[in-house]
Every structure is written in structure tokens, then in C-alpha cells.
Design a protein around this motif. Structure first.
Motif, PDB file in Angstrom:
ATOM      1  N   MET A   1       0.843  -1.198   0.000  1.00  0.00           N
ATOM      2  CA  MET A   1       0.000   0.000   0.000  1.00  0.00           C
ATOM      3  C   MET A   1       0.879   1.250   0.000  1.00  0.00           C
ATOM      4  SD  MET A   1      -3.306   0.818   2.298  1.00  0.00           S
ATOM      5  CE  MET A   1      -3.715  -0.730   3.045  1.00  0.00           C
ATOM      6  N   ARG A   2       0.386   2.305  -0.617  1.00  0.00           N
ATOM      7  CA  ARG A   2       1.141   3.550  -0.727  1.00  0.00           C
ATOM      8  C   ARG A   2       1.452   4.147   0.650  1.00  0.00           C
ATOM      9  NH1 ARG A   2       1.536   7.858  -4.605  1.00  0.00           N
ATOM     10  NH2 ARG A   2       1.100   9.809  -3.564  1.00  0.00           N
ATOM     11  N   LEU A   3       2.711   4.507   0.819  1.00  0.00           N
ATOM     12  CA  LEU A   3       3.156   5.040   2.106  1.00  0.00           C
ATOM     13  C   LEU A   3       2.997   6.567   2.131  1.00  0.00           C
ATOM     14  CD1 LEU A   3       5.647   3.868   4.419  1.00  0.00           C
ATOM     15  CD2 LEU A   3       6.630   5.816   3.260  1.00  0.00           C
ATOM     16  N   THR A   4       2.544   7.095   3.239  1.00  0.00           N
ATOM     17  CA  THR A   4       2.514   8.546   3.442  1.00  0.00           C
ATOM     18  C   THR A   4       3.794   8.924   4.174  1.00  0.00           C
ATOM     19  OG1 THR A   4       0.115   8.624   3.526  1.00  0.00           O
ATOM     20  CG2 THR A   4       1.291  10.435   4.585  1.00  0.00           C
ATOM     21  N   LEU A   5       4.574   9.803   3.531  1.00  0.00           N
ATOM     22  CA  LEU A   5       5.923  10.106   4.020  1.00  0.00           C
ATOM     23  C   LEU A   5       5.951  11.523   4.590  1.00  0.00           C
ATOM     24  CD1 LEU A   5       8.744   8.882   4.073  1.00  0.00           C
ATOM     25  CD2 LEU A   5       8.960   9.418   1.659  1.00  0.00           C
ATOM     26  N   VAL A   6       6.319  11.632   5.865  1.00  0.00           N
ATOM     27  CA  VAL A   6       6.341  12.949   6.511  1.00  0.00           C
ATOM     28  C   VAL A   6       7.737  13.221   7.091  1.00  0.00           C
ATOM     29  CG1 VAL A   6       3.873  13.084   7.006  1.00  0.00           C
ATOM     30  CG2 VAL A   6       5.380  11.993   8.661  1.00  0.00           C
ATOM     31  N   TYR A   7       8.089  14.505   7.125  1.00  0.00           N
ATOM     32  CA  TYR A   7       9.439  14.911   7.541  1.00  0.00           C
ATOM     33  C   TYR A   7       9.309  16.059   8.544  1.00  0.00           C
ATOM     34  CZ  TYR A   7      14.442  15.956   6.740  1.00  0.00           C
ATOM     35  OH  TYR A   7      15.801  16.153   6.879  1.00  0.00           O
ATOM     36  N   GLY A   8       9.342  15.704   9.833  1.00  0.00           N
ATOM     37  CA  GLY A   8       9.207  16.713  10.880  1.00  0.00           C
ATOM     38  C   GLY A   8      10.536  17.388  11.179  1.00  0.00           C
ATOM     39  N   GLY A   9      10.470  18.643  11.614  1.00  0.00           N
ATOM     40  CA  GLY A   9      11.699  19.334  12.004  1.00  0.00           C
ATOM     41  C   GLY A   9      11.416  20.770  12.383  1.00  0.00           C
ATOM     42  N   THR A  10      12.461  21.425  12.907  1.00  0.00           N
ATOM     43  CA  THR A  10      12.298  22.851  13.206  1.00  0.00           C
ATOM     44  C   THR A  10      12.580  23.679  11.947  1.00  0.00           C
ATOM     45  OG1 THR A  10      14.542  22.758  14.098  1.00  0.00           O
ATOM     46  CG2 THR A  10      12.764  22.750  15.674  1.00  0.00           C
ATOM     47  N   PHE A  11      13.466  23.191  11.093  1.00  0.00           N
ATOM     48  CA  PHE A  11      13.786  23.882   9.847  1.00  0.00           C
ATOM     49  C   PHE A  11      14.113  25.356  10.123  1.00  0.00           C
ATOM     50  CE2 PHE A  11      10.827  20.370   8.704  1.00  0.00           C
ATOM     51  CZ  PHE A  11      11.769  19.560   8.125  1.00  0.00           C
ATOM     52  N   ASP A  12      15.127  25.568  10.938  1.00  0.00           N
ATOM     53  CA  ASP A  12      15.494  26.901  11.458  1.00  0.00           C
ATOM     54  C   ASP A  12      16.940  27.233  11.100  1.00  0.00           C
ATOM     55  OD1 ASP A  12      15.269  29.231  12.920  1.00  0.00           O
ATOM     56  OD2 ASP A  12      15.647  28.317  14.861  1.00  0.00           O
ATOM     57  N   PRO A  13      17.268  27.383   9.789  1.00  0.00           N
ATOM     58  CA  PRO A  13      16.412  27.361   8.599  1.00  0.00           C
ATOM     59  C   PRO A  13      16.468  26.005   7.880  1.00  0.00           C
ATOM     60  CG  PRO A  13      18.577  28.205   7.999  1.00  0.00           C
ATOM     61  CD  PRO A  13      18.652  27.814   9.459  1.00  0.00           C
ATOM     62  N   PRO A  14      15.551  25.786   6.906  1.00  0.00           N
ATOM     63  CA  PRO A  14      15.690  24.610   6.024  1.00  0.00           C
ATOM     64  C   PRO A  14      16.940  24.775   5.168  1.00  0.00           C
ATOM     65  CG  PRO A  14      13.903  26.048   5.243  1.00  0.00           C
ATOM     66  CD  PRO A  14      14.410  26.643   6.532  1.00  0.00           C
ATOM     67  N   HIS A  15      17.677  23.668   4.945  1.00  0.00           N
ATOM     68  CA  HIS A  15      18.933  23.756   4.203  1.00  0.00           C
ATOM     69  C   HIS A  15      19.009  22.667   3.129  1.00  0.00           C
ATOM     70  CE1 HIS A  15      20.168  20.451   6.820  1.00  0.00           C
ATOM     71  NE2 HIS A  15      20.086  21.216   7.908  1.00  0.00           N
ATOM     72  N   ASN A  16      20.105  22.694   2.374  1.00  0.00           N
ATOM     73  CA  ASN A  16      20.227  21.744   1.258  1.00  0.00           C
ATOM     74  C   ASN A  16      20.297  20.298   1.735  1.00  0.00           C
ATOM     75  OD1 ASN A  16      20.098  23.749  -0.647  1.00  0.00           O
ATOM     76  ND2 ASN A  16      22.318  24.057  -0.731  1.00  0.00           N
ATOM     77  N   GLY A  17      20.769  20.071   2.980  1.00  0.00           N
ATOM     78  CA  GLY A  17      20.773  18.709   3.537  1.00  0.00           C
ATOM     79  C   GLY A  17      19.348  18.186   3.668  1.00  0.00           C
ATOM     80  N   HIS A  18      18.443  19.034   4.198  1.00  0.00           N
ATOM     81  CA  HIS A  18      17.036  18.619   4.312  1.00  0.00           C
ATOM     82  C   HIS A  18      16.475  18.241   2.939  1.00  0.00           C
ATOM     83  CE1 HIS A  18      16.923  21.460   8.016  1.00  0.00           C
ATOM     84  NE2 HIS A  18      16.894  20.217   8.475  1.00  0.00           N
ATOM     85  N   LEU A  19      16.766  19.076   1.937  1.00  0.00           N
ATOM     86  CA  LEU A  19      16.207  18.804   0.596  1.00  0.00           C
ATOM     87  C   LEU A  19      16.779  17.506   0.028  1.00  0.00           C
ATOM     88  CD1 LEU A  19      16.067  22.304  -1.163  1.00  0.00           C
ATOM     89  CD2 LEU A  19      14.266  21.090   0.067  1.00  0.00           C
ATOM     90  N   ALA A  20      18.070  17.256   0.267  1.00  0.00           N
ATOM     91  CA  ALA A  20      18.692  16.032  -0.257  1.00  0.00           C
ATOM     92  C   ALA A  20      18.082  14.797   0.409  1.00  0.00           C
ATOM     93  CB  ALA A  20      20.202  16.075  -0.023  1.00  0.00           C
ATOM     94  N   VAL A  21      17.850  14.883   1.714  1.00  0.00           N
ATOM     95  CA  VAL A  21      17.238  13.768   2.452  1.00  0.00           C
ATOM     96  C   VAL A  21      15.836  13.505   1.909  1.00  0.00           C
ATOM     97  CG1 VAL A  21      16.239  13.177   4.711  1.00  0.00           C
ATOM     98  CG2 VAL A  21      18.584  14.061   4.577  1.00  0.00           C
ATOM     99  N   ALA A  22      15.052  14.558   1.772  1.00  0.00           N
ATOM    100  CA  ALA A  22      13.673  14.399   1.300  1.00  0.00           C
ATOM    101  C   ALA A  22      13.652  13.846  -0.123  1.00  0.00           C
ATOM    102  CB  ALA A  22      12.940  15.741   1.371  1.00  0.00           C
ATOM    103  N   ALA A  23      14.584  14.301  -0.963  1.00  0.00           N
ATOM    104  CA  ALA A  23      14.625  13.820  -2.349  1.00  0.00           C
ATOM    105  C   ALA A  23      14.980  12.336  -2.381  1.00  0.00           C
ATOM    106  CB  ALA A  23      15.641  14.635  -3.158  1.00  0.00           C
ATOM    107  N   ALA A  24      15.939  11.929  -1.552  1.00  0.00           N
ATOM    108  CA  ALA A  24      16.343  10.513  -1.533  1.00  0.00           C
ATOM    109  C   ALA A  24      15.179   9.641  -1.059  1.00  0.00           C
ATOM    110  CB  ALA A  24      17.560  10.321  -0.625  1.00  0.00           C
ATOM    111  N   ALA A  25      14.440  10.120  -0.053  1.00  0.00           N
ATOM    112  CA  ALA A  25      13.308   9.336   0.456  1.00  0.00           C
ATOM    113  C   ALA A  25      12.182   9.272  -0.574  1.00  0.00           C
ATOM    114  CB  ALA A  25      12.809   9.933   1.766  1.00  0.00           C
ATOM    115  N   ALA A  26      11.920  10.397  -1.234  1.00  0.00           N
ATOM    116  CA  ALA A  26      10.853  10.424  -2.255  1.00  0.00           C
ATOM    117  C   ALA A  26      11.183   9.427  -3.365  1.00  0.00           C
ATOM    118  CB  ALA A  26      10.705  11.833  -2.825  1.00  0.00           C
ATOM    119  N   THR A  27      12.454   9.353  -3.734  1.00  0.00           N
ATOM    120  CA  THR A  27      12.876   8.411  -4.776  1.00  0.00           C
ATOM    121  C   THR A  27      12.759   6.971  -4.289  1.00  0.00           C
ATOM    122  OG1 THR A  27      14.375  10.046  -5.684  1.00  0.00           O
ATOM    123  CG2 THR A  27      14.791   7.753  -6.294  1.00  0.00           C
ATOM    124  N   ALA A  28      13.239   6.714  -3.081  1.00  0.00           N
ATOM    125  CA  ALA A  28      13.245   5.338  -2.567  1.00  0.00           C
ATOM    126  C   ALA A  28      11.826   4.794  -2.423  1.00  0.00           C
ATOM    127  CB  ALA A  28      13.968   5.274  -1.227  1.00  0.00           C
TER     128      ALA A  28
END
Ligand code: ATP
Length: 214
Positions: A1-28
Motif C-alpha cells: 500500500m502507498r506510504l505517506t511520508l512525513v518529515y518533521g523538524g524545526t527547519f530553522d532554517p531549512p537547508h540543502n541537507g534537508h532537501l537532499a534527504v527528502a529527495a532521496a526518500a521520495a525516490t526510494a
């Protein structure tokens, strides 16, 4: 079944590491990632930027990318941003069968046993754990390690076959960025643009956040 993927954080500020992590998870997992900026994290020092500003920066960072969304529910709810409450809300919306995956860096995961009612989290979600430089997963406390031991799985697919309670280590190159490091760098007047999405750097400059050297 399709997974709902959530990424909690303070994002103070959001950075390129956050985007890379989210992109890798979205792909996987082949699904989009919903960023969940926190309102008032109970187990961390107060944030520097206001919650609305942090959520605005997340939206600026992901604008136009269909792999990502920003869910402001923790800001709307008010009060402490317990992940437990957010996950109960998501579970009520999605029903008991749908797999939910919470994307988390290993530093945050190692402190999971200090989260509010942490054992119940495994009744609500899976965790997808991402390594960070200098924070080996092996440094986990004994109690958390024993709760985790039977839950590890080797493939993203395994997490789509159960609604909650499993763990997956997301393979991806280590990302050195940290929000604390970026805030310190900005305060010291360094150019941190290489670690920030351009719209986030522009937002920081415009709003004079982290007494800015961008
Ligand atoms: P700080 O440096 O102040 O701890 P942060 O960079 O960890 O901040 P958060 O908003 O706390 O930013 O992070 C949200 C989530 O993203 C956490 O689960 C965190 O572990 C994870 N994360 C942040 N940066 C990275 C990174 N470079 N690599 C892997 N995971 C990360």
C-alpha cells in the motif's frame, strides 16, 4: 500500500541537507514528502525564527517541486508540537491500514526515547532513519536499541506492507549541513549560500534573520 511520508523538524532554517534527504526518500519510496515544521518543540531549545517564518522558508525552499509539500498543521494546532499528536491526527485521517513513514536524522532518532510517550509512536508510524556525519546509529541507548532490534527491515517495500512499527535506514551520501552550523556561520558573517536553497537565503536576507551575513 502507498506510504505517506512525513518529515518533521524545526527547519530553522531549512537547508540543502534537508532537501537532499527528502529527495532521496521520495525516490526510494516513490511518493511525495510532506515537510512538517514544528510550532514549539518540547525537547529542544527555542527556535530563533518564528514558526510562521520557518514554515514560509520551507515553502520557499520546495516551491515548484512536485515531490514536496509543506504541512502547517503543527502551527495551526498551537501548544507543544508533540509528534505524537501529529501522528494521531494523521492516523485518524488516513485510517488504520495506510503505512505512514516518519523521516528522521540519526541525531534526532537517538533521542527518540526522550520524546513524549515515545513507545506509542511505533503504534502509529514507521521511521526512516538517515545517517549524519559523526552520529553513528550504533550509539543508541540500550532500551531504545532493544525496542528497535526486531523492527529493522532491508527494503522500502517492507514498510509498505505494514501500517507502522518498522524501521528502515535510508542509504544516501552523508550530508554535512546543519541548521545550527548555518546560524552560527551567518552570525559570524560568513557566506552560507552554498548550504541554503537560494529562495531561503533571499528570505533570510530580506527578514534580517540570524543577524544576517548572507
Ligand atoms: P540543528 O543543526 O540545529 O540540530 P538540523 O539541521 O538538524 O538542526 P532540523 O530542523 O532539526 O535541522 O532537522 C529536521 C530533521 O532533519 C531531523 O530529523 C534531522 O536529524 C534531519 N537532518 C537535518 N540535517 C540533516 C543532514 N545534514 N543529514 C541528515 N539528516 C538531517
Amino acid at each position: 500500500m502507498r506510504l505517506t511520508l512525513v518529515y518533521g523538524g524545526t527547519f530553522d532554517p531549512p537547508h540543502n541537507g534537508h532537501l537532499a534527504v527528502a529527495a532521496a526518500a521520495a525516490t526510494a519510496f516513490g511518493v511525495p514528502v510532506a515537510f512538517l515544521p514544528s510550532a514549539d518543540p518540547p525537547h529542544r531549545a527555542p527556535t530563533e525564527a518564528a514558526a510562521e517564518q520557518r514554515a514560509d522558508m520551507v515553502e520557499a525552499a520546495i516551491a515548484g517541486d512536485i515531490r514536496f509539500a509543506c504541512d502547517r498543521r503543527e502551527l495551526r494546532r498551537g501548544g507543544p508540537s508533540y509528534s505524537l499528536l501529529t501522528l494521531r491526527e494523521l492516523r485518524a485521517e488516513l485510517g488504520p491500514e495506510r503505512p505512514i513513514g516518519w523521516l528522521i536524522g540519526v541525531d534526532a532518532f537517538l533521542g527518540l526515547d526522550r520524546w513524549h510517550a515515545w513507545r506509542e509512536l511505533f503504534e502509529l508510524t514507521h521511521f526512516i532513519v538517515v545517517e549524519r556525519p559523526g552520529r553513528p546509529l550504533e550509539a543508541m541507548g540500550a532500551e531504545l536499541a532493544s525496542v528497535c532490534r526486531p523492527r529493522w527491515r532491508d527494503t522500502p517495500q517492507a514498510l509498505t506492507q505494514a501500517p507502522h512499527g518498522l524501521l528502515y535506514r535510508l542509504p544516501m551520501p552523508l550530508r554535512p549541513e546543519s541548521a545550527t552550523g548555518i546560524r552560527d556561520g551567518l552570525r559570524a558573517g560568513h557566506d552560507m549560500n552554498a548550504q541554503l536553497p537560494a529562495p531561503v537565503a533571499a528570505y533570510i536576507r530580506r527578514h534580517g534573520l540570524y543577524p544576517s551575513g548572507v
